[in-house]
Every structure is written in structure tokens, then in C-alpha cells.
Design a protein around this motif. Structure first.
Motif, mmCIF file in Angstrom:
data_model
loop_
_atom_site.group_PDB
_atom_site.id
_atom_site.type_symbol
_atom_site.label_atom_id
_atom_site.label_comp_id
_atom_site.label_asym_id
_atom_site.label_seq_id
_atom_site.Cartn_x
_atom_site.Cartn_y
_atom_site.Cartn_z
ATOM 1 N N LYS A 358 0.843 -1.198 0.000
ATOM 2 C CA LYS A 358 0.000 0.000 0.000
ATOM 3 C C LYS A 358 0.880 1.251 0.000
ATOM 4 O O LYS A 358 1.795 1.390 0.800
ATOM 5 N N ILE A 359 0.558 2.140 -0.939
ATOM 6 C CA ILE A 359 1.157 3.478 -0.969
ATOM 7 C C ILE A 359 -0.034 4.435 -1.036
ATOM 8 O O ILE A 359 -0.427 4.892 -2.106
ATOM 9 N N PRO A 360 -0.641 4.730 0.100
ATOM 10 C CA PRO A 360 -1.985 5.329 0.079
ATOM 11 C C PRO A 360 -2.072 6.760 -0.425
ATOM 12 O O PRO A 360 -3.051 7.133 -1.055
ATOM 13 N N HIS A 361 -1.053 7.618 -0.143
ATOM 14 C CA HIS A 361 -1.236 9.011 -0.560
ATOM 15 C C HIS A 361 0.037 9.843 -0.470
ATOM 16 O O HIS A 361 0.920 9.599 0.341
ATOM 17 N N HIS A 362 0.088 10.832 -1.366
ATOM 18 C CA HIS A 362 1.078 11.919 -1.326
ATOM 19 C C HIS A 362 2.513 11.415 -1.238
ATOM 20 O O HIS A 362 3.282 11.845 -0.365
ATOM 21 N N SER A 363 2.909 10.535 -2.162
ATOM 22 C CA SER A 363 4.264 9.990 -2.135
ATOM 23 C C SER A 363 4.842 9.938 -3.542
ATOM 24 O O SER A 363 4.111 9.850 -4.532
ATOM 25 N N TYR A 364 6.181 9.989 -3.610
ATOM 26 C CA TYR A 364 6.895 9.753 -4.862
ATOM 27 C C TYR A 364 7.838 8.572 -4.643
ATOM 28 O O TYR A 364 8.741 8.615 -3.799
ATOM 29 N N ILE A 365 7.630 7.516 -5.430
ATOM 30 C CA ILE A 365 8.453 6.318 -5.354
ATOM 31 C C ILE A 365 9.012 6.065 -6.754
ATOM 32 O O ILE A 365 8.275 5.712 -7.676
ATOM 33 N N LYS A 373 3.269 -6.751 0.843
ATOM 34 C CA LYS A 373 2.674 -6.325 2.112
ATOM 35 C C LYS A 373 3.513 -5.241 2.802
ATOM 36 O O LYS A 373 3.705 -5.249 4.019
ATOM 37 N N VAL A 374 3.991 -4.326 1.999
ATOM 38 C CA VAL A 374 4.700 -3.149 2.500
ATOM 39 C C VAL A 374 3.702 -2.016 2.665
ATOM 40 O O VAL A 374 2.781 -1.869 1.858
ATOM 41 N N ASN A 375 3.872 -1.207 3.711
ATOM 42 C CA ASN A 375 3.042 -0.016 3.900
ATOM 43 C C ASN A 375 3.951 1.211 3.850
ATOM 44 O O ASN A 375 4.915 1.311 4.609
ATOM 45 N N ILE A 376 3.647 2.129 2.963
ATOM 46 C CA ILE A 376 4.426 3.349 2.817
ATOM 47 C C ILE A 376 3.542 4.529 3.190
ATOM 48 O O ILE A 376 2.511 4.777 2.558
ATOM 49 N N GLY A 377 3.944 5.263 4.226
ATOM 50 C CA GLY A 377 3.122 6.348 4.748
ATOM 51 C C GLY A 377 3.095 7.577 3.868
ATOM 52 O O GLY A 377 3.913 7.748 2.954
ATOM 53 N N ALA A 378 2.155 8.468 4.172
ATOM 54 C CA ALA A 378 1.959 9.689 3.391
ATOM 55 C C ALA A 378 3.221 10.549 3.400
ATOM 56 O O ALA A 378 3.918 10.660 4.400
ATOM 57 N N GLY A 379 3.515 11.135 2.230
ATOM 58 C CA GLY A 379 4.635 12.063 2.142
ATOM 59 C C GLY A 379 5.986 11.407 2.022
ATOM 60 O O GLY A 379 7.007 12.069 2.189
ATOM 61 N N SER A 403 5.166 8.153 7.864
ATOM 62 C CA SER A 403 4.852 9.331 7.056
ATOM 63 C C SER A 403 5.998 10.326 7.021
ATOM 64 O O SER A 403 6.825 10.398 7.941
ATOM 65 N N ASN A 404 6.022 11.102 5.924
ATOM 66 C CA ASN A 404 6.976 12.207 5.769
ATOM 67 C C ASN A 404 8.414 11.717 5.898
ATOM 68 O O ASN A 404 9.235 12.302 6.609
ATOM 69 N N THR A 405 8.740 10.653 5.174
ATOM 70 C CA THR A 405 10.068 10.043 5.226
ATOM 71 C C THR A 405 10.793 10.246 3.901
ATOM 72 O O THR A 405 10.198 10.109 2.835
ATOM 73 N N ASN A 406 12.087 10.558 3.998
ATOM 74 C CA ASN A 406 12.952 10.640 2.826
ATOM 75 C C ASN A 406 13.891 9.437 2.831
ATOM 76 O O ASN A 406 14.618 9.219 3.809
ATOM 77 N N LEU A 407 13.873 8.653 1.747
ATOM 78 C CA LEU A 407 14.771 7.517 1.608
ATOM 79 C C LEU A 407 15.804 7.876 0.549
ATOM 80 O O LEU A 407 15.500 7.959 -0.644
ATOM 81 N N VAL A 408 17.044 8.127 0.991
ATOM 82 C CA VAL A 408 18.083 8.612 0.094
ATOM 83 C C VAL A 408 18.804 7.416 -0.529
ATOM 84 O O VAL A 408 19.547 6.697 0.134
#
Length: 450
Positions: A358-365, A373-379, A403-408
Motif C-alpha cells: 500500500k502506498i496510500p497518498h502523497h508519495s513519490y516512489i 505487504k509493505v506499507n508506505i506512509g503519506a509524504g 509518514s513524511n520520510t525521505n529515503l536517500v
């Protein structure tokens, strides 16, 4: 008996008021001449010959090596164009001649025309139609027995001849030898001072050659394009034709007037298409999938029972049972497994997402591999570009990204690992661990003391 084809595409198309050759103007993102090529190609044995002239380089840029070319340097009429085209016809005994601006002409019509031409052992067959208003078309004149006699262009027709309702479509099938011989006898003694291809039929008749007509049941197929109004009219006719086919096959179109379905699209039964939907390119959609209002899907494979709401999907693969949107943007090279959720204002680019994630909202991947079964929070953002190179992010099965995480990138989030909300992660996170990378909260009491 081998068959070839000459497609006439040298005209300037003055009434289009455009720098683009008329035959390259598009209906549903496909040039007019491409519809003609696609419909005749299954009926011939070699690459079609396209006669080019005005801005011919642009036609060559489009087709590349998929067709042969003949240049008509001067616009001296259709007869002259066919002369140049025949120079590229080698071993074929039978030759189609078609106009490059007739996108509504169907393959089945050409197939039946060819069958009749060969069965009747004709030297020439003309495709005709009966029009209530025949203005602008060459008229089909017949003798007292009802046999073909000649074609009279409108500018050369008498008042009596202009009352004739049977018209020339501009599509022909010729015995090559008879055509070559008749072209030698053409002259320009007519109202336009051009070499008329239609005159070869009268020449053949004068030599007792067998010339006949194949008359269309649906006169809309001969509609040519000379201006933008006719382009829009033809586009609507083609869309209506395609839409009717899919509705008859069990697809629901909530508003057929705003459903734009390309000719290469494949839909399974019980697909539901909302309003203002564009399905383009080599797209296929599985049964029971809903494509909601204002969505665009291009060159995608979409599985069964998916639900797509007001989103854009390009050059990607979508599994069964996926929920997408609203306002999601799935860019080329993405691949979603089954039962994946990509929610509102999520952008994916060249990313693989495993089943049930799930990548429910407001994200760039982007440039990522996301497990099951990964969950990626908003932002959440994968920081994949350092200004020079792109790097990959890997998020393994069962991971949870707050939420609001940056993965460099480049970076790996291990299996079942957790990333705390608000973190900027620059190093790999081991499996089943918790990673937090943010400043410790500090409260300053009485900061706003009055």
C-alpha cells in the motif's frame, strides 16, 4: 497471385492550413495514413509503396523502413502519382491504389473488393458508394446495361452527370500490366490540366478490358479528409465505430460520446469505462475492471477487477484487484502486483510493487523495488537522483515506512523493518529493526510568555 499497394500521400492539403502533410494529421494519436496502411497490409504480399511529395521527409520520419517510398516531385495529378508508385512495384500482378486520407476505410471492405476482383477476372475494380449529396466527388457513369462506362470528375461533369449519386471513392484494384499500359495514354486535356488516374478506366474500357465496381453498403467509409472540420467528423465516426464494437462485446461505456478507445486497445467483458476516459496504444484491460472518470491509460496491461479512479497510467503493468487513485500518476516501467493500493497524489516511476502493498497518498516512489505487504506512509519520497545519476531503493517484504520520510538512494529497507515518521534515511535498515533519523524534540517552556 501477388498483390501490392500504392498509397497516395504527396498532396499538400492546403485547406488543413498546416505545415504538416495532410496524411500525418492524427485521429486518436494515429496519422490518417497509418489507418490506411494497417487496413491494406494484411491483403498484400510486400511493403506498401507510399507516394510522397510535399514535406515528404516528415512521412519518411514517421514510417521509417516499414514502407517503400516513391517521390512525386511535381503535383501533376493522381495518374502521375501512380506512375511514380508503380516504379517501386516489382513482382506483384495486382495493385491496390488508395488515398492516404481515408482512415474510415475498413480492411473487410478491401478484402471483399479483392475477392470480387479476382473472381471476375477484372483488369480494374473501382470502390464506389451511393451518396444523397454527391457534391465534390467524381461520378460513376454506366451504359444502358448498367455496366461501368467511365468516371467524370465534378469539374468536367455536365449538369445531367452531376445528378448521378454513385461516386468514386478514390480506391482501386488494378491488374498491373493493364494499368501500366493505360497510364502511357493519359493526357492533361481536362479542367484541371492534370493526369487523372480515373481516365485509365475509360482507356481500359475502350480496349474491351473487364472493368467493374464494388459498391459499399456503408458510404461513410469513403469519407476523405480535406480540412479540420472533416478531421473532427471522421474522428467521431471512428470513435463511434470502435465504441459500438466494445459495447456489443460486453463493455459498459457510461458516456460513449466521451470514451476515447484506440484501435489497438483490447477490453475484456464487464469492463466499465467512465466519462472522459482515454485508452490508447497497446492497452489491454481485464474483466470486471472499472476505469473511472477522467483517466488516461496508454500502453498498459491491466488485470482483472482493478479500480482506477481519475488517474494517468503509462507503459506499465497492473495486477488483479489493484486500487489506483484518485489522481495517481504511474509512469513508464512500473509493475504492480495483485491487490496493490496506489492512492491519491502518488507518483510511481520505474517501480515494481509486490502483492498486497500500500502506498496510500502523497508519495513519490521512483527507481524502486517494493516487496509484498509493505506499507508506505503519506509524504514518503525516494530521493533517487543526485543531480547526475539515478539510484535504486529496495524496500523488502513486510516493511513499514512512516509518514513524511525521505529515503536517500541507494538504500535497502530490510524485511519487516520499521522507519519512524519524519525520518531522513541515508543508510540501509536491517531486517526487523526500527530506524529513526530526526532531531530530538526539545520543548522550551514559556517561549511565548506575555
Amino acid at each position: 497471385m501477388k498483390t501490392g499497394a500504392i498509397i497516395l500521400g504527396a498532396g499538400k492539403g492546403t485547406r488543413m492550413n498546416s505545415d504538416l502533410p495532410k496524411v500525418l494529421h492524427c485521429i486518436m494519436n494515429k496519422p490518417l495514413i497509418e489507418y490506411v496502411r494497417e487496413n491494406v497490409e494484411p491483403l498484400i504480399d510486400t511493403k506498401p509503396v507510399v507516394v510522397i511529395g510535399h514535406e515528404g521527409e516528415k512521412v519518411q520520419d514517421y514510417f521509417k523502413k516499414s514502407v517503400s517510398y516513391a517521390w512525386q516531385k511535381q503535383q501533376l495529378g493522381t495518374g502521375d502519382a501512380v506512375k511514380w508508385g508503380l516504379k517501386e512495384i516489382k513482382d506483384e500482378e495486382t495493385v491496390f491504389v488508395l488515398c492516404g486520407d481515408t482512415p474510415l476505410l475498413q480492411k473487410e471492405t478491401l478484402e471483399k473488393m479483392k475477392e470480387e476482383h479476382l473472381a471476375e477476372n477484372r483488369s480494374a475494380t473501382v470502390l464506389t458508394a451511393i451518396l444523397e449529396d454527391s457534391t465534390g466527388y467524381g461520378r460513376i457513369c454506366k451504359d444502358e446495361t448498367g455496366a461501368f462506362s467511365l468516371i467524370v470528375e465534378e469539374k468536367d461533369a455536365t449538369l445531367e452527370e452531376r445528378k448521378i449519386k454513385e461516386v468514386n471513392s478514390g480506391t482501386y484494384l488494378f491488374e498491373k500490366g493493364a494499368l501500366e499500359k493505360a497510364l502511357l495514354d493519359l493526357d492533361t486535356d481536362n479542367a484541371q490540366g492534370e493526369f487523372y488516374l480515373t481516365d485509365v478506366l475509360e482507356i481500359m474500357k475502350s480496349e474491351d478490358k473487364n472493368v467493374g465496381v464494388y459498391t459499399l453498403d456503408d458510404e461513410t467509409e469513403i469519407k476523405g479528409i480535406n480540412n479540420r472540420v472533416q478531421l473532427a467528423e471522421a474522428a467521431k465516426m471512428l470513435r463511434d465505430h470502435i465504441n459500438c464494437i466494445w459495447m456489443e462485446k460486453g463493455v459498459t461505456l457510461e458516456d460513449p460520446n466521451t470514451a476515447y478507445i484506440g484501435s489497438q486497445v483490447i477490453l475484456d467483458k464487464d469492463v466499465i469505462i467512465g466519462t472522459n476516459v482515454h485508452l490508447e496504444g497497446k492497452t489491454s484491460i481485464g474483466k470486471n475492471t472499472i476505469v473511472g472518470n477522467n483517466s488516461t491509460i496508454e500502453n498498459c496491461i491491466v488485470g482483472e477487477s482493478a479500480d482506477i479512479c481519475e488517474s494517468i497510467l503509462l507503459d506499465s503493468k497492473i495486477g488483479d484487484g489493484c486500487l489506483i487513485g484518485p489522481f495517481a500518476y504511474i509512469r513508464p516501467g512500473s509493475h504492480l502486483g495483485n491487490c496493490v493500493k496506489v492512492g491519491d497524489f502518488v507518483e510511481l516511476k520505474k517501480t515494481k510493487v509486490g502483492n498486497g502493498s500500500k502506498i496510500p497518498h502523497h508519495s513519490y516512489i521512483g527507481d524502486s523495488k517494493v516487496g509484498e505487504k509493505v506499507n508506505i506512509g503519506a509524504g514518503t519520497i525516494t530521493c533517487n537522483y543526485d543531480g547526475e545519476f539515478k539510484y535504486e531503493t529496495i524496500i523488502e517484504n513486510g516493511a513499514f515506512v512512516g509518514s513524511n520520510t525521505n529515503l536517500v538512494a541507494p538504500i535497502v529497507i530490510g524485511e519487516a523493518a520499521y522507519v519512524g515518521a519524519g525520518s531522513t534515511i541515508t543508510k540501509d535498515v536491517p531486517s526487523r529493526s526500527l530506524s529513526i533519523a530526526r532531531s530530538r524534540q526539545k520543548n522550551i517552556e514559556d517561549w511565548n510568555k506575555k
